[in-house]
Design an enzyme around this catalytic site. Structure first.
Site, PDB file in Angstrom:
ATOM      1  N   ARG A 264       0.849  -1.188   0.000  1.00 16.11           N
ATOM      2  CA  ARG A 264       0.000   0.000   0.000  1.00 16.11           C
ATOM      3  C   ARG A 264       0.886   1.240   0.000  1.00 16.11           C
ATOM      4  NH1 ARG A 264      -2.703   3.093   4.756  1.00 16.11           N
ATOM      5  NH2 ARG A 264      -3.909   4.627   3.583  1.00 16.11           N
TER       6      ARG A 264
ATOM      7  N   HIS B 195      -2.913  11.013   0.619  1.00 15.62           N
ATOM      8  CA  HIS B 195      -2.379  10.792   1.967  1.00 15.62           C
ATOM      9  C   HIS B 195      -1.740  12.093   2.427  1.00 15.62           C
ATOM     10  CE1 HIS B 195      -1.033   7.420   4.849  1.00 15.62           C
ATOM     11  NE2 HIS B 195      -0.714   8.544   5.428  1.00 15.62           N
TER      12      HIS B 195
ATOM     13  N   GLU C 105      -7.508   8.596   6.029  1.00 19.72           N
ATOM     14  CA  GLU C 105      -7.827   9.251   7.290  1.00 19.72           C
ATOM     15  C   GLU C 105      -8.238  10.724   7.141  1.00 19.72           C
ATOM     16  OE1 GLU C 105      -4.655   8.667  10.048  1.00 19.72           O
ATOM     17  OE2 GLU C 105      -5.114   6.546  10.271  1.00 19.72           O
TER      18      GLU C 105
ATOM     19  N   ASN D 268      -7.504   1.866   9.900  1.00 18.96           N
ATOM     20  CA  ASN D 268      -6.209   2.121  10.542  1.00 18.96           C
ATOM     21  C   ASN D 268      -6.422   2.106  12.046  1.00 18.96           C
ATOM     22  OD1 ASN D 268      -5.205   2.499   8.012  1.00 18.96           O
ATOM     23  ND2 ASN D 268      -4.654   4.663   8.261  1.00 18.96           N
TER      24      ASN D 268
ATOM     25  N   TYR E 159      -4.230   1.620  15.923  1.00 23.76           N
ATOM     26  CA  TYR E 159      -2.967   1.462  16.647  1.00 23.76           C
ATOM     27  C   TYR E 159      -3.169   1.265  18.142  1.00 23.76           C
ATOM     28  CZ  TYR E 159      -0.615   3.185  12.427  1.00 23.76           C
ATOM     29  OH  TYR E 159      -0.134   3.346  11.146  1.00 23.76           O
TER      30      TYR E 159
ATOM     31  N   GLU F 140      -3.531  -0.072   8.144  1.00 20.55           N
ATOM     32  CA  GLU F 140      -2.374   0.337   8.952  1.00 20.55           C
ATOM     33  C   GLU F 140      -2.507  -0.211  10.370  1.00 20.55           C
ATOM     34  OE1 GLU F 140      -1.354   4.508   9.221  1.00 20.55           O
ATOM     35  OE2 GLU F 140      -1.851   4.830   7.120  1.00 20.55           O
TER      36      GLU F 140
HETATM   37  C1  LIG Z   1      -3.570   7.651  15.594  1.00 21.54           C
HETATM   38  O1  LIG Z   1      -3.218   6.662  14.656  1.00 21.54           O
HETATM   39  C2  LIG Z   1      -3.651   6.965  13.336  1.00 21.54           C
HETATM   40  O2  LIG Z   1      -4.568   5.997  12.923  1.00 21.54           O
HETATM   41  C3  LIG Z   1      -2.489   6.982  12.392  1.00 21.54           C
HETATM   42  C4  LIG Z   1      -1.212   6.568  12.618  1.00 21.54           C
HETATM   43  N1  LIG Z   1      -0.540   6.775  11.448  1.00 21.54           N
HETATM   44  C5  LIG Z   1      -1.391   7.327  10.546  1.00 21.54           C
HETATM   45  N2  LIG Z   1      -2.593   7.413  11.129  1.00 21.54           N
HETATM   46  C6  LIG Z   1      -1.025   7.808   9.180  1.00 21.54           C
HETATM   47  O3  LIG Z   1      -1.895   7.268   8.207  1.00 21.54           O
HETATM   48  C7  LIG Z   1       0.431   7.515   8.864  1.00 21.54           C
HETATM   49  O4  LIG Z   1       0.823   8.389   7.815  1.00 21.54           O
HETATM   50  C8  LIG Z   1       1.291   7.656  10.123  1.00 21.54           C
HETATM   51  O5  LIG Z   1       2.666   7.579   9.841  1.00 21.54           O
HETATM   52  C9  LIG Z   1       0.873   6.542  11.096  1.00 21.54           C
HETATM   53  C10 LIG Z   1       1.741   6.480  12.354  1.00 21.54           C
HETATM   54  O6  LIG Z   1       1.506   7.613  13.151  1.00 21.54           O
END
Ligand SMILES: CO[C@H](O)c1c[n+]2c([nH]1)[C@H](O)[C@@H](O)[C@H](O)[C@H]2CO
Length: 465
Positions: A92, A136, A181, A308, A310, A370
């Site tokens: 991706r 992005h 996002e 996405n 985390y 992600e």
């Molecule tokens: C709070 O987490 C978000 O879903 C998120 C985390 N992240 C993202 N979105 C972005 O899509 C990426 O470009 C970032 O590098 C990556 C890591 O920070």
């Protein structure tokens, strides 16, 4: 045939975990143009809001910029070879609008299209499915000077740009993601200003979000008109599971508000054709400038949702009525573990959100587009980098994906963030998310222990299927 590189360190091969994923499950890694490409002044590329933002003193850690980044623009062969060594079945990446239409609208830059043409062909030659994200966050600067996503016209410019790209690459890109996002673009970029373009106007975030969603909706039919029938089209959203820290009524109220702010703000218009009831009131803001037909456009049918995720949000309710974006997140949480970004490691949240989203919205298929972790990796010049905490993070979140699959979630693939260390927005190069380490002084790539672990997992999966 076992193609994985022999790890210089013994990584535990998670064959049991690999076995929990269905045949044809896609295993990938994700990146984004401004974060890895560099070459910001080459081959006709125009400026983006992230070039402007990172050049503004005080906005990015130690003044870091994406001018060189991981120099991917000059290392496509090397980096796609890395993807083969890791055993990826998909990759991706995002396409830089300023490379394709430097002014945002109007003249097309052939060299920009040529770059992505070469990237897509190289991926296909090496047996890797290209997953392309059209936006992005690197909006062409001239569009921002005209109001950016506060200007409804930007949505139409995005649809025009989408058609240009799809006309050139549509016959070979496996799946398309319109936006990455939009919540970040709108709230971080226009609401609180910690991301480009750095505006601080909460009503602006609401208005920008609407135009981002409108751009998405306008782009979908333009994409479909240029690609072979059946090519999957989707969007990638942050989906953040929100939990209550106690059983009080105000906590339940605030969890609902926080879910609307984090998730339903975008999920509802896309999949239900309306904004969440009471959301703008809960933000103490006005609705965006919605025009007749907008919500029908925005809720254009999609083939998949990119998620996405985390971490999670844990909320402890406030006595008084809070604003949706000021609900009291609880931190630190006793006995919790955190990544280098200060994000709690909570893999059950991914399982829960996948189950809930599949239950509550007609998303069709889902990809985790992600998931990953930043840790303070250091390299001593050796053959690899020991990052056991990232291995543990990935193992636990992939276990959550397996649990979601076993509960019937139509999860079709997983993309680790990230293929390699890269420009982490306002954190610059201080935060490392890669399963491959980048020594920025030489641009040397060194596969981390987590990269070898991921390769072993994918190899075990391939041996099972
Ligand atoms: C709070 O987490 C978000 O879903 C998120 C985390 N992240 C993202 N979105 C972005 O899509 C990426 O470009 C970032 O590098 C990556 C890591 O920070």
């Amino acid at each position: 045939m076992d193609i994985t590189p022999k790890a210089p360190i013994q990584t535990q091969v998670d064959t049991d975990l690999a076995r929990r994923f269905p045949p044809r499950f896609l295993w990938g890694a994700a990146t984004a143009s401004y974060q890895i490409e560099g070459a910001v002044h080459e081959d006709g590329r125009g400026s983006s809001i992230w070039d402007d933002f990172s050049a503004t003193p005080g906005k990015v850690f130690e003044g870091h910029t994406g001018e060189v980044a991981a120099d991917h623009y000059h290392r496509v062969e090397e980096d796609t070879d890395l993807m083969v060594r890791l055993g990826l079945s998909a990759y991706r990446f995002s396409i830089a609008w300023p490379r394709i239409v430097p002014e945002g609208r109007g003249a097309i830059n052939p060299a920009g299209l040529d770059f992505y043409d070469r990237l897509v062909d190289t991926l296909l030659e090496k047996g890797i499915q290209p997953f392309a994200t059209l936006y992005h966050w690197d909006l062409p600067s001239p569009l921002e000077r005209a109001g950016g996503w506060l200007n409804r016209e930007t949505a139409y410019a995005f649809a025009d740009y989408t058609e240009i790209v799809a006309r050139r690459l549509g016959d070979r890109v496996a799946s398309w993601i319109t936006l990455n996002e939009p919540w970040c673009s709108a709230y971080l970029g226009y609401g609180i200003g910690v991301h480009a373009p750095g505006r601080t106007d909460r009503q602006g975030a609401i208005d920008a979000a609407h135009h981002l969603l409108l751009g998405h909706g306008l782009a979908v039919p333009r994409l479909r008109a240029q690609v072979p029938a059946g090519t999957p089209v989707g969007i990638t959203l942050i989906v953040n599971p929100v939990y209550g820290a106690d059983e009080r009524a105000e906590t339940a109220r605030d969890v609902k508000l926080a879910h609307a702010f984090s998730n339903a703000w975008f999920l509802d218009p896309i999949y239900r054709g309306s904004y969440p009831e009471g959301f703008f009131e809960a933000m103490a803001l006005n609705p965006p400038p919605i025009q007749e037909g907008d919500l029908e456009i925005i809720s254009a049918p999609l083939d998949f949702l990119g998620v996405n995720n985390y971490s999670r949000t844990l909320i402890r309710g406030a006595q008084e009525q809070p604003l949706a974006d000021s609900c009291q997140a609880v931190a630190p949480i006793p006995n919790a573990c955190y990544t280098d970004m200060g994000w709690e490691i909570y893999p059950h949240g991914l399982r829960d959100l996948l189950v809930n989203v599949a239950r509550d919205y007609p998303v069709g298929n889902i990809y985790v587009t992600e998931n990953g972790a930043a840790f303070p990796d250091t390299w001593d010049g050796g053959e690899t980098i020991n990052d056991p905490r990232r291995v543990s993070y990935l193992r636990s979140y992939l276990t959550a994906c397996a649990e979601a699959l076993e509960q019937g979630v139509p999860l079709r693939g997983y993309f680790v963030w990230s293929l390699m260390d890269n420009f982490e927005w306002a954190e610059g190069y201080a935060k490392r998310f890669g399963i491959v380490y980048v020594d920025y002084s030489t641009q040397r790539r060194i596969i981390k222990e987590s990269g070898y672990w991921y390769a072993e997992l994918l190899n075990a999966f391939n041996n099972n299927n």
